[in-house]
Design an enzyme around this catalytic site. Sequence first.
Site, PDB file in Angstrom:
ATOM      1  N   LYS A  79       0.838  -1.198   0.000  1.00  8.64           N
ATOM      2  CA  LYS A  79       0.000   0.000   0.000  1.00  8.64           C
ATOM      3  C   LYS A  79       0.875   1.251   0.000  1.00  8.64           C
ATOM      4  O   LYS A  79       1.918   1.294   0.663  1.00  8.64           O
ATOM      5  CB  LYS A  79      -0.907  -0.027   1.236  1.00  8.64           C
ATOM      6  N   SER A 157      -9.610   1.748   2.887  1.00  7.10           N
ATOM      7  CA  SER A 157      -8.761   2.579   2.036  1.00  7.10           C
ATOM      8  C   SER A 157      -7.770   1.770   1.203  1.00  7.10           C
ATOM      9  O   SER A 157      -7.143   2.305   0.284  1.00  7.10           O
ATOM     10  CB  SER A 157      -7.987   3.595   2.892  1.00  7.10           C
ATOM     11  N   SER A 181     -10.049  -0.753   6.834  1.00 11.45           N
ATOM     12  CA  SER A 181      -9.404  -0.560   5.542  1.00 11.45           C
ATOM     13  C   SER A 181      -8.754  -1.794   4.942  1.00 11.45           C
ATOM     14  O   SER A 181      -8.378  -1.780   3.777  1.00 11.45           O
ATOM     15  CB  SER A 181      -8.375   0.571   5.620  1.00 11.45           C
TER      16      SER A 181
END
Length: 449
Positions: A79, A157, A181
């Site tokens: 990420k 996210s 997330s």
Amino acid sequence: MPNAPTLATLADDLESGRTTSRSLVEACIARIADPAGEGQRAFIHVDKDAALTTADAMDALRKAKAAPSRYAGIPISIKDLFDIRGQTTRAGSRALDDSDPAEHDAAAVARLRKAGFVVIGRTNMTEFAYSGIGINPHYGTPKGAWNRDEGHVPGGSSSGAAVSVLDGMAHGALGTDTGGSCRIPAAYNGIVGYKPTQRRVPLDGSVPLSFSLDSIGPLARSVSCCAILDAVLAGEPITALKPRPVKGMRLAVPTTIALDDLDAEVSATFERALKSLADHGALIERVEMSEFHDIGPMNAKGGFAASESYAWHRYLITAKGDVYDPRVAVRIMRGEAQSAADYIDLLNERRSLIARVNARIAPYDALVLPTTANTPPKIADLADDKAFTTQNLRALRNCTLINMIDGCAISLPAHRESEVPVGLMLAGAGGSDRRIFELAAGMEAVIRV
């Protein structure tokens, strides 16, 4: 994902010589580069040359019987919230474009590298991790698994993380989870996502959203895959995961808040999964959790996420607020109005909440609840801010309950093939990570029958 390889099968193939790390990396790079796919939106940066060089090194080490772990050579995605040495960490934003490249890998990245995993690239995300939907106006929004012709959100996210695993652009993904997330994008894409007990994985080298709530976890294709990655991230030995028998599992379904306002497909899929578990001998009790009513008032002024993100962003947002996603900026700025007394009250209230909930759930092996209240909304339907806010809160609600009680939780796909993706969440008190993995492994196949 019935035909997709797991980390265990990939490790077997590498060990037997049926495949090589270079072959795995080249295949992932090809999928990312496919113009008909989601690679351009799922990834912010692809580290092609370094990934191929690392793959060759892992193949050579394996040939010399010196591979750092059984899983050495398997490509994973990172990420964009994490530092990777020599690269700029943008956190899905344009506000950090001129930041200096990182001098060191984040602790989580370093642990994955030490085990021999190959970093394939940096995945897209909600800007600064501040939403459960996954829309990014700067780098585009990757389409999630459901009905791609129409375009549904990937969840956030860790949006690109989930899509990278779903589409075979990586075989595991590093994500974060502050209010869902890892679990929300896993639920929306029919994969597995894990939020560990926060203290188990160091946050060093990651851009914070809320240092009280941020957790670092994996997204992958199976419970065992997540358990392997979680062990690496936590710096623990990788041990064989022994599934618990479903018969005799003591599961509590919280009836307070967690079952409110569910989409019809979520409700039907969840109830079907519960029936299957009960048919296989699980002991399921619906339990009122009055403590959950306290969480809304605790977060009324924005909670930890607003106060702690504002503390981190206050100078940057003053200088570069015009390049922030307005939907993110407005949530960060809620922290400006919180006082020191508000924050101290929040800390004390959370301590009380954790103690009371832990006492309530102690007789049970785990809580079981829908991961999200909604199914993945259409991207086009969220152009309106009010619609976005409504669906974002519905996506985050159930997952946030677990972050607020400092728990650990996993999202498992509960839908059948051709049905809209729905996640079932299994959660426990902080420190019960191994039990949650064993329970999840036992029920993984059963809940989709």
